[in-house]
Design a protein around this motif. Structure first.
Motif, mmCIF file in Angstrom:
data_model
loop_
_atom_site.group_PDB
_atom_site.id
_atom_site.type_symbol
_atom_site.label_atom_id
_atom_site.label_comp_id
_atom_site.label_asym_id
_atom_site.label_seq_id
_atom_site.Cartn_x
_atom_site.Cartn_y
_atom_site.Cartn_z
ATOM 1 N N GLN A 1 0.842 -1.112 0.106
ATOM 2 C CA GLN A 1 -0.054 -0.028 0.000
ATOM 3 C C GLN A 1 0.698 1.341 -0.115
ATOM 4 O OE1 GLN A 1 -3.495 0.386 -0.108
ATOM 5 N NE2 GLN A 1 -3.267 -1.831 -0.784
ATOM 6 N N LEU A 2 2.305 1.232 0.305
ATOM 7 C CA LEU A 2 2.912 2.401 0.543
ATOM 8 C C LEU A 2 3.087 3.105 -0.647
ATOM 9 C CD1 LEU A 2 5.545 1.832 3.398
ATOM 10 C CD2 LEU A 2 3.762 3.522 3.319
ATOM 11 N N PRO A 3 3.507 2.470 -1.694
ATOM 12 C CA PRO A 3 3.991 3.451 -3.028
ATOM 13 C C PRO A 3 2.895 4.356 -3.437
ATOM 14 C CG PRO A 3 4.810 1.097 -3.272
ATOM 15 C CD PRO A 3 3.754 1.259 -1.970
ATOM 16 N N GLY B 1 -7.294 14.383 2.815
ATOM 17 C CA GLY B 1 -6.212 13.364 2.092
ATOM 18 C C GLY B 1 -5.955 12.196 3.063
ATOM 19 N N LEU B 2 -5.674 12.287 4.175
ATOM 20 C CA LEU B 2 -5.278 11.078 5.150
ATOM 21 C C LEU B 2 -6.364 10.216 5.360
ATOM 22 C CD1 LEU B 2 -3.186 13.081 7.802
ATOM 23 C CD2 LEU B 2 -2.360 11.711 5.895
ATOM 24 N N ILE B 3 -7.365 10.980 5.218
ATOM 25 C CA ILE B 3 -8.687 10.043 5.538
ATOM 26 C C ILE B 3 -8.974 9.105 4.184
ATOM 27 C CG2 ILE B 3 -11.175 10.068 5.784
ATOM 28 C CD1 ILE B 3 -11.084 12.133 7.438
ATOM 29 N N ALA B 4 -8.520 9.743 3.051
ATOM 30 C CA ALA B 4 -8.711 8.939 1.758
ATOM 31 C C ALA B 4 -7.786 7.777 1.665
ATOM 32 C CB ALA B 4 -8.873 9.819 0.612
ATOM 33 N N VAL B 5 -6.580 8.229 1.953
ATOM 34 C CA VAL B 5 -5.428 7.005 1.764
ATOM 35 C C VAL B 5 -5.831 6.166 2.952
ATOM 36 C CG1 VAL B 5 -2.876 6.539 2.366
ATOM 37 C CG2 VAL B 5 -3.819 8.840 0.816
ATOM 38 N N GLY B 6 -5.978 6.346 4.142
ATOM 39 C CA GLY B 6 -6.231 5.528 5.311
ATOM 40 C C GLY B 6 -7.519 4.500 4.953
ATOM 41 N N SER B 7 -8.510 5.239 4.253
ATOM 42 C CA SER B 7 -9.593 4.191 3.797
ATOM 43 C C SER B 7 -9.431 3.174 2.867
ATOM 44 C CB SER B 7 -10.821 5.100 3.520
ATOM 45 O OG SER B 7 -10.436 5.970 2.670
ATOM 46 N N PHE B 8 -8.605 3.791 1.815
ATOM 47 C CA PHE B 8 -8.118 2.769 1.016
ATOM 48 C C PHE B 8 -7.238 1.716 1.320
ATOM 49 C CE2 PHE B 8 -8.282 6.259 -2.332
ATOM 50 C CZ PHE B 8 -9.842 6.069 -2.682
ATOM 51 N N ALA B 9 -6.390 1.921 2.227
ATOM 52 C CA ALA B 9 -5.387 0.992 2.893
ATOM 53 C C ALA B 9 -6.313 -0.020 3.776
ATOM 54 C CB ALA B 9 -4.561 1.637 3.732
ATOM 55 N N VAL C 1 -9.573 -0.644 3.447
ATOM 56 C CA VAL C 1 -10.559 -1.697 2.739
ATOM 57 C C VAL C 1 -9.730 -2.643 1.971
ATOM 58 C CG1 VAL C 1 -11.948 -1.458 0.677
ATOM 59 C CG2 VAL C 1 -12.233 0.231 2.440
ATOM 60 N N HIS C 2 -8.635 -2.377 1.269
ATOM 61 C CA HIS C 2 -7.779 -3.303 0.617
ATOM 62 C C HIS C 2 -7.203 -4.415 1.730
ATOM 63 C CE1 HIS C 2 -4.200 -4.798 -1.347
ATOM 64 N NE2 HIS C 2 -4.827 -4.662 -2.639
ATOM 65 N N SER C 3 -6.905 -4.025 2.683
ATOM 66 C CA SER C 3 -6.459 -5.252 3.577
ATOM 67 C C SER C 3 -7.538 -5.832 4.093
ATOM 68 C CB SER C 3 -5.681 -4.568 4.651
ATOM 69 O OG SER C 3 -6.276 -3.538 5.495
#
Length: 303
Positions: free
Chosen positions: A176-178, A221-229, A231-233
């Motif tokens: 998820q980091l890149p 932006g942090l909420i968007a990135v955190g939510s993607f991480a 849901v993916h995991s």
């Protein structure tokens, strides 16, 4: 006297000599539609068809989860929760849910913190290999996760981390980091440097200026990135299947796979497990949708 007043009023309202006459235009009685505005049916009809196409599988899943076993009714009546009790108690979905929640929250936190520091470095500092590093991050998105299973398995086996949730958390964070670093870097670039410089002039250190000035602007932006991480995991199946062998360490996607037998499938239990797996994701997106929509314009302020 009346005639004099009328003549005076005509003189006051009459335009001065030499002024061109303005043609009288009748008042518009109705609002004309803009040139690029489509009729309402052209908007609602495609949206309605898309919504129907999206919700029918969810209704079908709820139908199998709520109607009694052996029923063929298209309406879940009478409603029964026997399938939920079966998967939660007999199939250990309570343990699977707890493991998935732990993996999802841990991946969210670690991905957000590391991506925040890496994104700030890319956005605010210039170094020699910056472009090459960005290119490497972008190229890493083209590598399927299945190609990395054997190297990751060897690494975790040498570290004695096989059959532990920490191995899944590390693997999910690495993949998820890149993209997270690239997104956070773009958000930070939209925050004017002059805001940090003003805080430095007031006596703040770089870290304190970042926490007081930049970090509040990055919240969408942090909420968007955190939510993607998260849901993916939560939905990822491959890493949990390969790195976890004991049943009490498995996650919900692996638990759903165990409901599919070689000769038969318990559709009611499988549908109930799918509903349990979908509820946290629906709740997350219901609460963060306004932040998710504005996340890609986070930090867009005028300096």
């Amino acid at each position: 006297m009346t005639a004099a007043l009328a003549e005076t009023g005509d003189r006051r309202t009459a335009p001065p000599a030499g002024t061109p006459a303005i043609p009288h235009t009748p008042r518009r009685t109705r609002r004309h539609r803009a040139f690029d505005e489509a009729p309402r049916w052209q908007i609602y009809l495609p949206l309605g068809l898309y919504l129907l196409f999206t919700l029918v599988p969810f209704y079908w899943m709820l139908l199998f989860a709520l109607r009694p076993a052996g029923s063929t009714s298209l309406v879940p009546w009478p409603i029964t929760f026997e399938h939920f009790e079966k998967v939660w108690n007999e199939r250990s979905f309570g343990v699977f849910f707890q493991n998935s929640m732990l993996v999802g929250v841990a991946t969210l936190v670690t991905t957000t913190v590391i991506a925040l520091s890496g994104g700030y470095a890319l956005a605010r500092f210039d170094f020699r290999v910056k472009n090459a590093f960005m290119l490497a991050l972008l190229c890493s998105q083209f590598i399927p996760g299945a190609l990395m299973l054997v190297p990751l398995f060897e690494i975790f086996r040498n570290l004695r981390m096989i059959n532990s949730l920490e191995s899944v958390i590390i693997a999910e964070t690495v993949f998820q980091l890149p993209l997270s670093i690239i997104l956070i870097s773009g958000f930070i670039k939209n925050v004017p440097v002059s805001l940090e410089e003003a805080a430095w002039v007031d006596g703040c250190s770089r870290l304190r200026a970042f926490r007081a000035v930049v970090l509040p602007l990055l919240r969408p932006g942090l909420i968007a990135v955190g939510s993607f991480a998260f849901v993916h995991s939560w939905n990822h199946f491959l890493f949990a299947l390969m790195f976890l062998s004991e049943q009490d360490k498995q996650t919900i996607p692996v638990g759903l796979n165990t409901l599919i037998g070689a000769d038969s499938v318990d559709l009611g239990a499988l549908a109930a497990g799918g509903v349990i797996a979908a509820v946290p994701v629906v709740i997350v997106f219901a609460f963060i949708q306004k932040w998710l929509i504005t996340g890609f314009s986070a930090g867009a302020v005028k300096g």
